[in-house]
Design a protein around this motif. Structure first.
Motif, short mmCIF file in Angstrom:
data_model
loop_
_atom_site.label_atom_id
_atom_site.label_comp_id
_atom_site.label_asym_id
_atom_site.label_seq_id
_atom_site.Cartn_x
_atom_site.Cartn_y
_atom_site.Cartn_z
N ALA A 209 1.38 43.12 -0.57
CA ALA A 209 0.66 43.39 0.67
C ALA A 209 1.64 43.83 1.75
N VAL A 210 1.14 44.56 2.72
CA VAL A 210 1.99 45.12 3.77
C VAL A 210 2.78 44.03 4.50
N LEU A 211 2.14 42.92 4.82
CA LEU A 211 2.83 41.85 5.55
C LEU A 211 4.00 41.29 4.74
N ARG A 212 3.82 41.19 3.44
CA ARG A 212 4.91 40.68 2.59
C ARG A 212 6.02 41.72 2.44
N LYS A 213 5.65 42.96 2.51
CA LYS A 213 6.61 44.04 2.29
C LYS A 213 7.73 44.04 3.32
N TYR A 214 7.41 43.65 4.55
CA TYR A 214 8.39 43.73 5.64
C TYR A 214 8.82 42.35 6.13
N THR A 215 9.14 41.48 5.20
CA THR A 215 9.53 40.12 5.56
C THR A 215 10.97 39.80 5.18
N PHE A 216 11.81 40.85 5.04
CA PHE A 216 13.22 40.62 4.74
C PHE A 216 13.31 39.82 3.44
N LEU A 217 14.00 38.69 3.43
CA LEU A 217 14.11 37.87 2.22
C LEU A 217 13.05 36.77 2.16
N HIS A 278 15.50 52.90 9.96
CA HIS A 278 16.58 51.94 10.23
C HIS A 278 16.05 50.51 10.06
N LEU A 279 14.88 50.25 10.63
CA LEU A 279 14.27 48.93 10.49
C LEU A 279 13.90 48.64 9.05
N TYR A 280 13.37 49.66 8.39
CA TYR A 280 12.96 49.49 6.99
C TYR A 280 14.14 49.03 6.13
N MET A 281 15.30 49.62 6.35
CA MET A 281 16.46 49.31 5.53
C MET A 281 17.00 47.90 5.76
N ILE A 282 16.46 47.23 6.75
CA ILE A 282 16.81 45.83 6.99
C ILE A 282 15.68 44.90 6.54
N LEU A 283 14.46 45.24 6.94
CA LEU A 283 13.34 44.32 6.79
C LEU A 283 12.60 44.41 5.46
N SER A 284 12.67 45.55 4.79
CA SER A 284 11.88 45.70 3.57
C SER A 284 12.43 44.86 2.42
N ARG A 285 11.55 44.13 1.78
CA ARG A 285 11.95 43.36 0.60
C ARG A 285 12.47 44.27 -0.50
N TYR A 286 12.01 45.52 -0.54
CA TYR A 286 12.34 46.42 -1.64
C TYR A 286 13.79 46.92 -1.62
N VAL A 287 14.50 46.71 -0.54
CA VAL A 287 15.92 47.05 -0.55
C VAL A 287 16.77 45.83 -0.89
N TRP A 288 16.13 44.67 -0.98
CA TRP A 288 16.84 43.43 -1.30
C TRP A 288 16.55 42.93 -2.72
N PHE A 289 15.32 43.05 -3.16
CA PHE A 289 14.99 42.60 -4.51
C PHE A 289 13.75 43.33 -5.02
N ASN A 290 13.65 43.41 -6.33
CA ASN A 290 12.51 44.02 -7.02
C ASN A 290 11.95 43.06 -8.04
N ASP A 291 10.64 43.03 -8.17
CA ASP A 291 10.03 42.37 -9.33
C ASP A 291 9.22 43.42 -10.09
N LEU A 292 9.40 43.41 -11.40
CA LEU A 292 8.81 44.41 -12.28
C LEU A 292 7.91 43.76 -13.31
N LYS A 293 6.94 44.52 -13.78
CA LYS A 293 6.10 44.09 -14.89
C LYS A 293 6.11 45.17 -15.96
N ARG A 294 6.10 44.74 -17.20
CA ARG A 294 6.11 45.71 -18.28
C ARG A 294 4.73 46.34 -18.45
N ILE A 295 4.72 47.64 -18.69
CA ILE A 295 3.47 48.35 -18.99
C ILE A 295 3.16 48.13 -20.46
N PRO A 296 2.01 47.53 -20.77
CA PRO A 296 1.68 47.28 -22.18
C PRO A 296 1.66 48.58 -22.98
N ALA A 297 2.40 48.61 -24.06
CA ALA A 297 2.46 49.80 -24.91
C ALA A 297 1.30 49.80 -25.89
#
Length: 302
Positions: A209-217, A278-297
């Protein structure tokens, strides 16, 4: 009168919370805990257990040629850098590849953005010879157009064969930002993996969700909840092997050095730099960590 009563109620509530020394101390302790937990988790995932197969599946860490499939130049560093650097830095025998479905020519800067992409790839340790931005007439950057998934599938398959790819990483159904081009790429890669028995293992970056996206760590503890047992066992019983069930998802965090390289990668996209980025590169969770899910083959249980 009603406003005075309301203001008085708020004042009394605030006064109750901070009105005594013991309450102030309790609030301070809570604040310290809230600050410390995300930092400790980031350190743990980035420096201590990041190689563990329960957090970074062998399908990714032991691949020979990993392909990241995105929609526009700069997607790779805005969203995927913890994954890219986490894999390529931990196993330098892996060849990274980036396939971008468009040049990002929505504002007539396509050629400029193609050149900027090369600098970003170098910062992310992707060989520029495997850093490709397509310029197909039917795959032009447009936030209102759903791209032809059959065309995307054919392009992905072409580069999988060309670069002998044995692992793919792309967007999930939400496309992280919700951009329609991102979601079309996700749909196409999923269709390819599900429908082609020869398709390599593929993972998708989870949209929040957008709110979670910009919460730094501060989103990390919530994200790590579903990985809690994996993290605990990785601390006490490290492993480089994992069952197929465990390989269904990944959690990858940037070290401080990798975060700096993420910033360097985005600095290559000079045409896209603005105050909000500039703010994005500090606050976005996506520049600090990623969680991935496998696409079922095909033939694989979801």
């Amino acid at each position: 009168m009603a406003r005075k009563i309301r203001d008085s109620t708020i004042f009394k509530a605030c006064h109750w919370f901070v009105g005594t020394r013991s309450r102030r101390r309790a609030l301070l302790r809570v604040a310290v805990v809230i600050l410390i937990i995300p930092l400790v988790l980031q350190w743990l995932l980035a420096y201590v257990v990041g190689r563990d197969a329960r957090l970074l599946p062998p399908e990714l860490l032991q691949a020979k040629n990993v392909l990241i499939v995105t929609a526009h130049p700069d997607d790779e560093c805005l969203f995927f850098s913890p994954t890219i650097l986490g894999i390529l830095d931990r196993n330098r025998a892996i060849n990274g590849g980036l396939l971008v479905m468009s040049t990002g020519n929505n504002y007539g800067l396509g050629e400029t953005r193609k050149q900027e992409l090369k600098g970003s790839c170098s910062a992310l340790r992707i060989n520029p010879s495997r850093c490709e931005a397509l310029d197909h007439p039917s795959l032009q950057d447009n936030p209102k157009v759903w791209w032809d998934t059959e065309l995307i599938k054919s392009k992905v398959k072409e580069y999988v064969e060309k670069w002998e790819v044995d692992a793919i990483i792309t967007f999930d159904e939400g496309g992280v930002s919700g951009h329609i081009n991102h979601r079309a790429v996700s749909a196409a890669v999923s269709e390819y993996v599900v429908g082609d028995e020869k398709a390599p293992p593929a993972y998708k970056l989870v949209t929040t969700a957008v709110l979670r996206k910009y919460t730094f760590l501060f989103d990390l503890p919530l994200t790590a909840l579903s990985f809690s047992w994996r993290i605990i066992t990785a601390v006490f019983y490290p492993s480089e092997k994992a069952s197929p069930e465990v390989s269904s998802k990944a959690l990858i965090a940037n070290t401080w050095h990798r975060y700096q390289r993420t910033r360097n990668a985005f600095a290559s996209h000079d045409s896209q730099y603005s105050w909000d980025r500039h703010l994005y590169m500090i606050l976005s969770r996506y520049v600090w960590f990623n969680d991935l899910k496998r696409i079922p083959a095909k033939g694989m249980a979801s």
